[in-house]
Design an enzyme around this catalytic site. Structure first.
Site, short mmCIF file in Angstrom:
data_model
loop_
_atom_site.label_atom_id
_atom_site.label_comp_id
_atom_site.label_asym_id
_atom_site.label_seq_id
_atom_site.Cartn_x
_atom_site.Cartn_y
_atom_site.Cartn_z
N TYR A 284 0.40 -1.08 -0.07
CA TYR A 284 0.25 -0.17 0.04
C TYR A 284 0.76 1.19 0.25
CZ TYR A 284 -3.74 -2.90 2.04
OH TYR A 284 -4.50 -4.40 2.01
N HIS B 174 0.42 -11.70 2.12
CA HIS B 174 -0.19 -10.88 1.38
C HIS B 174 -0.98 -11.97 0.83
CE1 HIS B 174 -1.24 -6.39 0.11
NE2 HIS B 174 -3.10 -7.78 0.20
N LYS C 165 -12.68 0.26 3.61
CA LYS C 165 -11.69 1.39 3.49
C LYS C 165 -12.62 2.50 3.44
CE LYS C 165 -9.72 4.61 0.62
NZ LYS C 165 -10.53 5.03 -1.29
#
Length: 271
Positions: free
Chosen positions: A51, A105, A227
């Site tokens: 990110y 991830h 988010k």
């Protein structure tokens, strides 16, 4: 923040059931976004090396105590040694000596390194650099392989999960193995809020459509990490804690599942 329900992890720790996701939040905006999320009441923040906002997230949490922080090791850093080095870099960027949860991830099956990476995470937990360890986007075969080869069960698996792609088979595997399911893109990247069934429930409950979907996640025992870019959206999402859905309302959202509803990459061939 103590009012946020938690889920029991298989290592004896507790995971807040609703957190703040930071995917696609730029580094220079991450600190303010995280500070705002903490002010709204979010007890957990999710980030990742890829990110490119860990420094901002760490800055935003500098004066915040008791926030559950998790980050993830990116694909290019897989392998035992590279994973350990990557974790140290994550901690440096975050300004932390440890994180509450560290994840792999993606499994990246073609690389065939995720078991070595998992062994590195086990070591990092033993060293105190990660209080809990888990994975993200792992399939059933990936989960069973790391468990068979190391004897250590991931505490959670963070997967794409929203009303249009409910991952029921994988959730059943998680239930069998004692792994918490954490939902990324829990709102279907916003698309789920436009669904007629969701809108009807939002009107009936007097709640935002986003909160309706997040409440559905919570009542299914899932952990969601939406988010949001504005305080208003963060607060609307956080209203998921304020009400309950009926059995019929849950069933109406359950009926939105689609076999081809995946929006992100397929873990089988994403490397």
């Amino acid at each position: 923040m103590t009012d946020t329900p938690t889920l029991a992890l298989n290592d004896g720790r507790q995971l807040p059931q609703l957190g703040f996701g930071t995917w696609q939040i730029d580094e220079d905006k991450a600190a303010d976004a995280v500070r705002t999320a903490v002010e709204v009441g979010y007890p957990m923040v999710d980030t990742a090396a890829i990110y490119q906002n860990e420094r901002g997230v760490g800055e935003g949490l500098r004066d915040a105590g008791g926030i559950f922080l998790q980050t993830k090791i990116w694909n290019e850093s897989q392998g035992f040694d590279r994973t350990k080095k990557a974790a140290d870099k994550c901690l440096e960027r975050l300004g932390r000596e440890s994180v509450d949860m560290l994840l792999i991830h993606w499994p990246c099956p073609e690389k065939d390194l995720f078991t070595d990476s998992w062994r590195a995470l086990i070591g990092l937990r033993e060293e105190g650099k990660a209080k809990s360890i888990g994975v993200s986007n792992f399939r059933e075969e990936d989960l069973r392989r790391v468990i068979d080869e190391t004897g250590v069960v991931p505490a959670l698996n963070q997967i794409e999960l929203h009303p249009g792609f409910q991952q029921r088979a994988l959730r059943a595997v998680h239930e069998e193995l004692g792994i918490v399911t954490q939902s990324w893109s829990p709102l279907g990247q916003g698309g789920g809020m436009d669904n007629a069934a969701v809108k009807t429930i939002a009107e009936a409950t007097g709640q935002p459509a986003s909160a309706v979907i997040l409440r559905w996640h919570m009542q299914h025992g899932l952990c969601a990490i939406p988010k949001a870019s504005s305080r208003d959206h963060m607060a609307a999402n956080f209203q998921a804690l304020d009400f309950d859905l009926t059995g019929d309302q849950m069933a109406a959202i359950d009926a939105l599942d689609s076999a081809d509803g995946r929006m992100g990459p397929d873990p089988a061939d994403f490397n």
